[in-house]
Design a protein around this motif. Structure first.
Motif, short mmCIF file in Angstrom:
data_model
loop_
_atom_site.label_atom_id
_atom_site.label_comp_id
_atom_site.label_asym_id
_atom_site.label_seq_id
_atom_site.Cartn_x
_atom_site.Cartn_y
_atom_site.Cartn_z
N GLU A 51 38.16 97.68 87.91
CA GLU A 51 38.52 96.32 87.51
C GLU A 51 39.95 96.26 86.97
OE1 GLU A 51 35.58 95.32 84.69
OE2 GLU A 51 33.96 95.08 86.16
N VAL A 52 40.30 97.23 86.14
CA VAL A 52 41.66 97.25 85.57
C VAL A 52 42.69 97.46 86.66
CG1 VAL A 52 43.22 98.49 84.03
CG2 VAL A 52 40.88 98.01 83.30
N VAL A 53 42.43 98.42 87.55
CA VAL A 53 43.37 98.67 88.65
C VAL A 53 43.53 97.43 89.50
CG1 VAL A 53 43.68 99.97 90.79
CG2 VAL A 53 43.01 101.17 88.71
N ASP A 54 42.41 96.79 89.85
CA ASP A 54 42.48 95.60 90.70
C ASP A 54 43.26 94.48 90.03
OD1 ASP A 54 41.11 96.80 92.73
OD2 ASP A 54 39.17 95.88 92.27
N GLN A 55 42.98 94.23 88.75
CA GLN A 55 43.64 93.08 88.14
C GLN A 55 45.12 93.35 87.89
OE1 GLN A 55 42.21 91.33 84.38
NE2 GLN A 55 42.39 89.36 85.44
N LEU A 56 45.45 94.58 87.52
CA LEU A 56 46.87 94.89 87.33
C LEU A 56 47.64 94.78 88.64
CD1 LEU A 56 46.79 97.93 84.87
CD2 LEU A 56 47.48 95.59 84.36
N SER A 57 47.05 95.29 89.71
CA SER A 57 47.76 95.31 90.99
C SER A 57 47.67 93.99 91.74
CB SER A 57 47.22 96.44 91.89
OG SER A 57 45.82 96.29 92.10
N ASP A 58 46.56 93.26 91.56
CA ASP A 58 46.38 91.99 92.28
C ASP A 58 46.99 90.79 91.55
OD1 ASP A 58 45.06 93.19 94.34
OD2 ASP A 58 43.05 92.66 93.67
N TYR A 59 46.99 90.86 90.24
CA TYR A 59 47.41 89.67 89.50
C TYR A 59 48.54 89.93 88.50
CZ TYR A 59 47.49 85.83 86.20
OH TYR A 59 47.91 84.79 85.40
N VAL A 60 48.30 90.80 87.54
CA VAL A 60 49.22 90.90 86.41
C VAL A 60 50.62 91.29 86.86
CG1 VAL A 60 49.72 92.12 84.27
CG2 VAL A 60 47.38 91.41 84.78
N ILE A 61 50.75 92.38 87.58
CA ILE A 61 52.09 92.84 87.98
C ILE A 61 52.73 91.90 88.99
CG2 ILE A 61 53.34 94.72 89.12
CD1 ILE A 61 51.52 96.67 87.65
N PRO A 62 52.01 91.46 90.06
CA PRO A 62 52.64 90.48 90.95
C PRO A 62 53.07 89.20 90.23
CG PRO A 62 50.72 91.43 92.00
CD PRO A 62 50.71 91.91 90.58
N ARG A 63 52.28 88.75 89.27
CA ARG A 63 52.64 87.53 88.55
C ARG A 63 53.86 87.75 87.68
NH1 ARG A 63 53.31 82.57 88.86
NH2 ARG A 63 51.17 82.02 89.38
N LEU A 64 53.97 88.92 87.04
CA LEU A 64 55.16 89.23 86.23
C LEU A 64 56.41 89.29 87.09
CD1 LEU A 64 53.92 91.92 83.69
CD2 LEU A 64 54.87 89.68 83.14
N VAL A 65 56.24 89.81 88.30
CA VAL A 65 57.39 89.93 89.20
C VAL A 65 57.86 88.55 89.66
CG1 VAL A 65 58.11 90.76 91.49
CG2 VAL A 65 56.81 92.26 89.97
N GLN A 66 56.95 87.60 89.75
CA GLN A 66 57.26 86.26 90.25
C GLN A 66 56.67 85.20 89.34
OE1 GLN A 66 55.80 86.70 94.23
NE2 GLN A 66 53.71 87.07 93.58
N LEU A 67 57.29 85.05 88.20
CA LEU A 67 56.80 84.08 87.22
C LEU A 67 56.90 82.64 87.72
CD1 LEU A 67 58.26 85.64 83.96
CD2 LEU A 67 55.85 85.59 84.65
N ASP A 68 57.78 82.39 88.68
CA ASP A 68 57.97 81.04 89.19
C ASP A 68 57.05 80.71 90.37
OD1 ASP A 68 59.95 80.61 87.34
OD2 ASP A 68 61.55 81.30 88.67
N ALA A 69 56.18 81.66 90.75
CA ALA A 69 55.28 81.39 91.88
C ALA A 69 54.33 80.26 91.55
CB ALA A 69 54.50 82.66 92.21
N PRO A 70 53.82 79.57 92.57
CA PRO A 70 52.87 78.48 92.33
C PRO A 70 51.66 78.97 91.52
CG PRO A 70 53.61 78.45 94.60
CD PRO A 70 54.14 79.71 94.01
N LEU A 71 51.11 78.06 90.77
CA LEU A 71 49.92 78.34 89.98
C LEU A 71 48.74 78.54 90.93
CD1 LEU A 71 49.34 78.32 86.84
CD2 LEU A 71 48.27 76.10 87.26
N LEU A 72 48.13 79.72 90.87
CA LEU A 72 47.02 80.02 91.78
C LEU A 72 45.70 79.59 91.13
CD1 LEU A 72 46.01 81.24 94.42
CD2 LEU A 72 45.85 83.45 93.25
N THR A 73 45.09 78.56 91.73
CA THR A 73 43.82 78.05 91.25
C THR A 73 42.72 78.54 92.18
OG1 THR A 73 44.89 76.06 90.40
CG2 THR A 73 42.50 75.97 90.72
N VAL A 74 41.83 79.37 91.66
CA VAL A 74 40.74 79.91 92.47
C VAL A 74 39.48 79.10 92.18
CG1 VAL A 74 39.26 81.90 92.91
CG2 VAL A 74 41.72 82.22 92.58
#
Length: 577
Positions: A51-74
């Motif tokens: 879970e930690v690996v998935d969320q860091l690699s799928d969300y946290v790090i990509p989001r930090l790299v692109q703070l201006d990306a559209p808000l992802l609503t799931v």
């Protein structure tokens, strides 16, 4: 969780670099953390690790790299809650297909404004999911759909059912929700109290994830009662400030869309959110900060769970170490207490020193040898070689037999624990000695015998013209020294006593004791690597307790650094402010 635009500021550009580095390090360390042993709690620890690996690699790090990306609503929720119909109705056109049969096997659909397409390239959001632009039954492909009805700065992702009977669907739903900035969680009057959806909502509350809940497919007569009960459940579970929308039971049009007024509150809320950079940032920041905090805590949980890995590794190491240490001690004893002076070795030694009445003194024996020297020197030296060969064979067999016993003992000990059984199943033949041990042992003993020969040659360099030395020669004296070595700790003197008297007459007692000590120590030193290699067949299958502890320490330090960076990055108060 509530969406509070004034909750805290966007991470500063400089601090984000620090935070990104700390989280990248955390991802590296948590990915490399070994949880190989079947120790208590390992399954839960492995699940947390994934879970930690998935969320860091799928969300946290990509989001930090692109703070201006559209808000992802799931958009997630229960089976039959009407998620796909709701997504289509929010967008105003059919972009995702709802299924009649369950589970519906199809790829998740991400809908975004055409001007935001660059943000959803394969190296951006959810980088591990392949992209497609056409409908597919590949549940792990992310289908991208563009619609100008979706406001810029917002993307809507229709996820599989969280309670799907298909494991792949459930796993992907979890992965997608963990990668969301905002959950639009859909339930129905018939399913709102189910356990599985509330397990997800509980996780959202724990992570401070931004959540809005949609009560869908609710008959007008039951709206007040069900909505009230749902609101109370949300309050008791830490979601009291999360928006709660109600979509009444409605007839869909020919396109399968709900009436626009049924979804108007949701559309208006999402549109306002997309149009307000401050509110959008607040949603992203709240979820991102909560995700970082949650994953740091989960990392400490994983590090704590490694205590059981350390204990299991210590037990497995002890099993093997005890088996081979005992074997080394046994070999040391058996190569010094006369155990090997039997069978072939005894027969060759008897031939060498002569059968019949044993000499009454070394002088008498040497006199007889001197008398036969002219006629029998060649035969005597041949018999010395036979003694050496018999000693070599006996030592080789001893090493192999005792190594076989050690392997069986270690394998039996490992078979008594789940972690040991797991390791035994991963490697064949551990319960037996290595197939090439006999050859390696033969070489080691030949080298030892050559070393004994050199020791005798060097020590006897000034004694070669003595009668005793002449009678036996270097080979004979070397063979005799081997016999004496193999029995120097015997409680009572046996057939080696003649040899000891002979060597004492040649070298003297002090020198002889030194030669015996050196030769036996050399023998043990040559056997030790053989046993160590045999032992490593077991130990190479697992990390040492010291290595696991070092990994545990490194993991905790990476988590601490990530937490320090989080505090530095989110300047306006901590996660609970």
């Amino acid at each position: 969780m509530p969406v509070d635009p004034g909750r805290r500021a966007v991470p500063s550009e400089h601090a984000s670099v620090v935070l990104l580095g700390a989280l990248s390090k955390l991802l590296t360390e948590i990915s490399a953390t070994p949880l190989r042993l079947e120790a208590p709690g390992v399954e839960a620890a492995r699940a947390r690790q994934a879970e930690v690996v998935d969320q860091l690699s799928d969300y946290v790090i990509p989001r930090l790299v692109q703070l201006d990306a559209p808000l992802l609503t799931v958009v997630g929720g229960s089976t039959g809650a009407g998620k796909s119909t709701l997504v289509n109705s929010i967008v105003g056109t059919r972009v995702t297909e709802s299924g009649v049969l369950r589970p519906t096997t199809r790829s998740p659909v991400l809908v975004h404004h055409p001007d935001d397409a660059e943000w959803f390239q394969p190296d951006r959001v959810l980088p591990d999911l392949p992209r497609t632009s056409v409908p597919t039954n590949d549940v792990y492909a992310l289908r991208l759909a563009m619609s100008e009805r979706v406001p810029r700065g917002l993307a809507i992702l229709d996820a599989p059912d969280v309670d799907s009977i298909d494991q792949g669907n459930r796993e992907l739903a979890s992965q997608l929700l963990a990668a969301a900035d905002l959950w639009l969680f859909v339930t129905s009057a018939a399913r709102y109290a189910d356990q599985v959806p509330w397990d997800y909502l509980r996780q959202a509350a724990e992570r401070s994830t931004s959540v809005a809940v949609v009560l869908d497919r609710t008959h007008a007569d039951a709206v007040v009662e069900v909505r009230g009960h749902l609101a109370r459940m949300m309050t008791s579970r830490g979601l009291s400030d999360s928006p709660l929308f109600t979509v009444p039971e409605s007839t869909t049009d020919t396109e399968g869309l709900l009436p626009s007024d049924a979804v108007a509150p949701i559309v208006g809320w999402l549109t306002d959110l997309a149009a307000d950079p401050r509110a959008r940032t607040a949603v992203m920041t709240q979820t991102l900060d909560g995700a970082i905090r949650h994953n740091v805590l989960r990392t400490h949980d994983i590090a704590d769970a490694m205590d059981a890995q350390v204990e299991a590794a210590e037990a497995l190491y002890a099993d093997v170490s005890d088996a081979y240490n005992d074997t080394a001690a046994a070999i040391s004893q058996e190569t010094s207490d006369g155990t090997l002076l039997r069978g072939e070795v005894f027969a060759r030694w008897q031939e060498f020193v002569g059968t019949g009445e044993m000499m009454r003194s070394v002088e008498e024996r040497v006199s007889r040898i001197r008398d036969r020297l002219v006629d029998g020197v060649t035969g005597k030296r041949t018999r010395a070689t036979e003694v050496s060969r018999a000693v070599g064979d006996a030592l080789t067999s001893l090493i192999v037999d005792d190594a076989e016993s050690a392997a069986a003992t270690a394998a039996r000990a490992w078979g008594g624990s789940p972690s040991g059984k797991q390791l035994l199943a991963s490697a064949r033949g551990l319960e037996r000695a290595s197939h090439d041990l006999h050859n390696r042992a033969e070489r080691a003993i030949r080298d030892w015998q050559a070393a004994v020969h050199d020791l005798v040659r060097i020590e006897g360099s000034d004694k070669r013209m003595t009668a005793n030395f002449l009678a036996f020669g270097v080979n004979g004296v070397s063979a005799t020294l081997m016999i004496v070595v193999l029995a120097h700790r015997a409680e009572s003197r046996g057939p080696e006593n003649v040899g000891r008297k002979l060597l004492a007459a040649i070298f003297g007692d002090l020198v002889l004791d030194s030669l015996v000590t050196k030769a036996h120590a050399d023998l043990e030193a040559r056997i030790a690597p053989l046993l160590r290699d045999e032992q490593l067949r077991f130990l190479d299958l697992l990390d040492s307790p010291e290595t696991v502890r070092a990994t545990q320490t490194t993991l905790r330090e990476a988590a601490r650094r990530a937490e320090y960076a989080r505090h530095a990055d989110f300047l306006e108060g901590g996660p609970d402010s």
